[in-house]
Design a protein around this motif. Structure first.
Motif, PDB file in Angstrom:
ATOM      1  N   GLY A  24      11.695  44.817  30.119  1.00 37.43           N
ATOM      2  CA  GLY A  24      10.890  45.723  30.926  1.00 37.43           C
ATOM      3  C   GLY A  24      11.114  47.159  30.597  1.00 37.43           C
ATOM      4  N   HIS A  25      12.466  47.609  30.831  1.00 40.61           N
ATOM      5  CA  HIS A  25      13.106  48.994  30.614  1.00 40.61           C
ATOM      6  C   HIS A  25      13.173  48.927  29.037  1.00 40.61           C
ATOM      7  CE1 HIS A  25      14.995  52.573  30.774  1.00 40.61           C
ATOM      8  NE2 HIS A  25      16.162  52.000  30.448  1.00 40.61           N
ATOM      9  N   SER A  26      13.890  47.875  28.562  1.00 37.28           N
ATOM     10  CA  SER A  26      13.949  47.810  27.009  1.00 37.28           C
ATOM     11  C   SER A  26      13.916  46.251  26.655  1.00 37.28           C
ATOM     12  CB  SER A  26      15.409  48.447  26.759  1.00 37.28           C
ATOM     13  OG  SER A  26      16.423  47.572  27.440  1.00 37.28           O
ATOM     14  N   PRO A  27      13.563  46.080  25.536  1.00 37.86           N
ATOM     15  CA  PRO A  27      13.452  44.832  25.035  1.00 37.86           C
ATOM     16  C   PRO A  27      14.674  43.973  25.064  1.00 37.86           C
ATOM     17  CG  PRO A  27      13.323  45.700  23.121  1.00 37.86           C
ATOM     18  CD  PRO A  27      13.126  46.902  24.454  1.00 37.86           C
ATOM     19  N   ASP A  28      15.806  44.497  25.202  1.00 35.76           N
ATOM     20  CA  ASP A  28      16.985  44.047  25.058  1.00 35.76           C
ATOM     21  C   ASP A  28      17.887  44.080  26.496  1.00 35.76           C
ATOM     22  OD1 ASP A  28      17.460  46.611  24.728  1.00 35.76           O
ATOM     23  OD2 ASP A  28      18.025  46.479  22.723  1.00 35.76           O
ATOM     24  N   SER A  29      17.351  44.207  27.472  1.00 39.85           N
ATOM     25  CA  SER A  29      18.246  44.444  28.715  1.00 39.85           C
ATOM     26  C   SER A  29      18.440  43.121  29.351  1.00 39.85           C
ATOM     27  CB  SER A  29      17.137  44.861  29.907  1.00 39.85           C
ATOM     28  OG  SER A  29      16.846  46.481  29.518  1.00 39.85           O
ATOM     29  N   LEU A  30      19.767  43.088  29.623  1.00 38.78           N
ATOM     30  CA  LEU A  30      20.203  41.855  30.429  1.00 38.78           C
ATOM     31  C   LEU A  30      20.601  42.294  31.701  1.00 38.78           C
ATOM     32  CD1 LEU A  30      23.012  40.447  27.861  1.00 38.78           C
ATOM     33  CD2 LEU A  30      20.615  39.683  28.199  1.00 38.78           C
ATOM     34  N   THR A  31      20.631  41.257  32.759  1.00 35.05           N
ATOM     35  CA  THR A  31      21.069  41.334  34.232  1.00 35.05           C
ATOM     36  C   THR A  31      22.223  40.315  34.230  1.00 35.05           C
ATOM     37  OG1 THR A  31      19.175  42.125  35.292  1.00 35.05           O
ATOM     38  CG2 THR A  31      20.599  40.765  36.376  1.00 35.05           C
ATOM     39  N   TYR A  32      23.434  40.900  34.545  1.00 39.04           N
ATOM     40  CA  TYR A  32      24.510  39.937  34.817  1.00 39.04           C
ATOM     41  C   TYR A  32      24.790  39.342  36.099  1.00 39.04           C
ATOM     42  CZ  TYR A  32      25.731  41.675  29.944  1.00 39.04           C
ATOM     43  OH  TYR A  32      25.830  42.063  28.802  1.00 39.04           O
ATOM     44  N   VAL A  33      24.518  38.034  36.479  1.00 43.67           N
ATOM     45  CA  VAL A  33      24.720  37.876  37.829  1.00 43.67           C
ATOM     46  C   VAL A  33      26.219  37.210  38.095  1.00 43.67           C
ATOM     47  CG1 VAL A  33      23.789  36.151  39.408  1.00 43.67           C
ATOM     48  CG2 VAL A  33      22.222  37.186  37.900  1.00 43.67           C
ATOM     49  N   LEU A  34      26.687  37.586  38.932  1.00 46.17           N
ATOM     50  CA  LEU A  34      27.983  37.384  39.377  1.00 46.17           C
ATOM     51  C   LEU A  34      28.404  36.079  40.404  1.00 46.17           C
ATOM     52  CD1 LEU A  34      31.328  38.037  39.280  1.00 46.17           C
ATOM     53  CD2 LEU A  34      30.769  39.730  41.085  1.00 46.17           C
TER      54      LEU A  34
END
Lengths: 453, 453
Positions: free
Chosen positions: A110-120
């Motif tokens: 959305g911001h970049s095609p390669d954006s990850l969100t890390y869930v802890l």
């Protein structure tokens, strides 16, 4: 398990460390790696993972320097195309273990095609926090138009905005209301338009009153896309460059610092010896610049957003000199220069000034004149279009946002004295110096007096 | 379960709502109850509990108004001595159920003897967050000297500081590192001295780098006590008063607003009709005040800390008029007045001004003079002692902190013109108007020019 947040104020940027059982992970560390290494030492932890949520456009990260110094594994999206010799690409669902806790990667484009969100997930497997990068901010989401620099820009940014719509809908169905939101930026960043000045939030709180989260759940895709691509701030010149610097693996802070030449105080001799084709950025306070400066110098007074303006006005390929007023100012300035990787084209730094070539721009003597007899002057309003749209301060002013002024000088008519204003006096100091540097004269800075109109 | 944080910027104050299964609790709600009631309506929740962490000194809370409007039960420490007709006193270990979640009260004295911390356990019984009130801030703890107003003040504040030492040691052994810290204040409050500008933290993060938490675990009690009672900001005059207003159960926002008389624009006639024994607080910008104002008026320009200065300079028993420049300014000003309960002695508000009696204080024409020929002037430095201690700006200036200036006018020698400075120009505008109001003349405001010395 301890989560520690780090803050770089000029760029409103957050980096993180997660510690569990003697192991530590860093996420999106700032250019200066020292605080992260010191935390590891103070807590007796070993840094085992150096993670990027995405290739940042607005700051240079020490992720690679930390990995080199500690042996930590570099992790990022498999789509990112890092150019460092050793890294591990992650895909949606991949997990990393840090001591007794787990990080799970979600692809959130959305911001970049390669954006990850890390869930802890904590020691007992509970979903604890989401490191959302520039996907989800507090009160906002990342802008969708930073990675669309060539080709059909409009189409690319709309595709990104569509991705954002679906990332929001998907993740807000997955994540729990109690999960902490730890974003990569707070208010003041140019990576979004409506961030709140909070450093942490929860999924539940964002579900309640984040405009983009609400819209993604209440409106159709097209409405959301239109809202997201509208009203974003300017894109600084350095943004695309930083993405590439980050991909290549930036030098460590000390190594970068060693590349900076300190030239001592500016004298007539050193002024004459300077490369005449390099831009001079004078970071002294505006009132000192007005008293005297080098011909052609641009005044970007040192302050909280110095590097944002440096990187907005000076192109990443443009060689430049820097002038600061004191050794203390040098420390502040150089930290901000390195934070955006602008040491590469810095020809040298003068500390203090014993020689000047011209004075001005003068402060505009009496703003009341502009109200009554304004047509005698060409007035330039260097605020952003959204600010101008919300209300003109001087009716006949020509609006040219500061970030574009160097390229749009031809839009400023000749023949009359020029007066420059913004909203509070910082940007007009820069803008009036740009006009003076371009040989326009006389140029006046309306400065802080605009607040009294 | 959703936790929602509310922020009142002028007082840097946080209130909270916790929602679970259609039930809602509020903690330390601000004076304006509306946002809390609106959240209940928007989420279809019933407010069942209205909690105080302690009787706040710095703002008037709507805890009682909310309880009256919704039927919610009021909860606070059994030690607090509320004077409202119906409330439930809690002791250490008591629990409250909200939907499927639980709040457990811990007695955490130190800021006040009746300070509770509410620990929130989620639907599955996990320790999730601690609402710490003014016991634990982000990067700091609450000051120990606010409730020691009579008798042996030194002894009382040291007892409180000792309580703080033990509260910290006890609670940091109980609470988990992953537990969120939701305090009652952020940076900018006068309830502490070193708060970070963050809105949320965790126990683990505070354990790592909160100076007071570190000291309580590394030093003995006496060292901790000495550190805590040193270097706190001034105590505004309104603080003890607010504690009592809160104990009595403040009026609702609308009821309080109805007590305010709007007197229209200030004319010669209304100026002459005013009660001559009431203080006039002129909240217009300093440059307008300088052009003309009522004799004896004190200029407290409307801004982010207007009510802090109003409550610091005007005693809670002192009748006063307020002058604002416009209807928009009225809205902002009156909200801040009500936030500290200062509607009680407000005789009326003039909106706009068509009559003046005198002008000044003039801006000091040339600060360079003070460097070279300063002894021709009596210079008053109205900054706080800690700021003066960190560096004098004009060597022969007499330091009198602004909050004490009205009581220490006799320390300003007569015979020479007076010039007032602070750090940036806001406090010197107030300070110079106080000297002028006291009949001293000529008085100059060094204003923003001090930043150039």
């Amino acid at each position: 398990m301890i989560v520690k947040q780090f803050f770089d104020e000029p760029l409103a940027q957050y980096g993180y460390a997660i510690i569990s059982e003697g192991e530590m992970a860093v996420i999106d560390p700032a250019r200066q790696e020292k605080p992260y290494l010191e935390l590891a030492e103070a807590t007796g932890s070993r840094i085992v993972a150096s993670l990027l949520t995405h290739p940042h456009a607005d700051f240079v990260s020490s992720y690679w320097a930390i990995a080199q110094k500690t042996g930590a594994t570099v992790y990022a999206s498999e789509l990112i195309g890092l150019l460092v010799p050793k890294w591990t690409g992650l895909k949606d669902g991949d997990e990393i273990r840090i001591g007794k806790v787990r990080l799970k990667a979600y692809l959130t484009p959305g911001h970049s095609p390669d954006s990850l969100t890390y869930v802890l997930y904590d020691e007992e497997g509970r979903e604890y926090a989401a490191f959302t990068g520039d996907w989800l901010f507090i009160g906002d989401v990342g802008r969708a138009d930073l990675r669309s620099q060539a080709g059909n820009v409009q189409k690319q940014r709309e595709e990104q905005a569509r991705d954002m719509y679906h990332s929001l809908r998907r993740m807000f169905a997955i994540l729990k209301d109690s999960t902490l939101v730890y974003p990569a930026h707070g208010a003041g960043t140019l990576c979004g338009k409506a961030l709140k000045s909070f450093n942490a939030s929860t999924i539940g709180a964002e579900r309640l009153d984040n405009w983009a989260v609400l819209l993604a759940h209440q409106a159709d895709e097209a409405t959301f896309v239109e809202a997201l691509v509208t009203g974003q701030p300017h894109i600084p010149k350095y943004f695309p460059h930083s993405v590439e610097v980050n991909r290549r693996g930036p030098l460590s802070y000390e190594a970068a610092l060693q590349k900076v030449s300190v030239l001592g105080p500016l004298t007539e001799e050193s002024a004459k010896r300077r490369d005449p084709h390099s831009t001079v950025v004078d970071a002294r306070p505006a009132y000192l610049f007005r008293k005297g400066h080098l011909r052609g110098a641009i005044n970007i007074p040192l302050g909280k957003s110095f590097n944002t303006w440096l990187g907005s006005l000076i192109a990443p390929t443009e060689p430049y000199y820097l002038i600061v007023s004191s050794p203390a100012a040098y420390e502040t300035a150089i930290e901000q220069v390195l934070a955006i990787g602008y040491e590469e084209n810095l020809k040298g730094v003068f500390i203090g000034i014993a020689y000047t070539e011209e004075s001005g721009p003068e402060l505009f003597p009496n703003v009341e004149v502009l109200r009554n007899d304004g047509r005698a002057y060409t007035v330039v309003d260097v605020r952003d279009p959204e600010e101008v749209g919300a209300g003109r301060l001087i009716p006949h002013a020509i609006p040219i946002r500061l970030a574009e002024l160097r390229e749009r000088l031809h839009e400023v008519p000749t023949g009359k004295p020029i007066a420059v204003h913004c909203a509070g006096g910082y940007r007009s100091a820069i803008g009036s110096s740009i006009l003076l540097a371009a040989g326009r004269t006389p140029v006046y800075d309306i400065g802080e007096a605009i607040t009294r109109l």
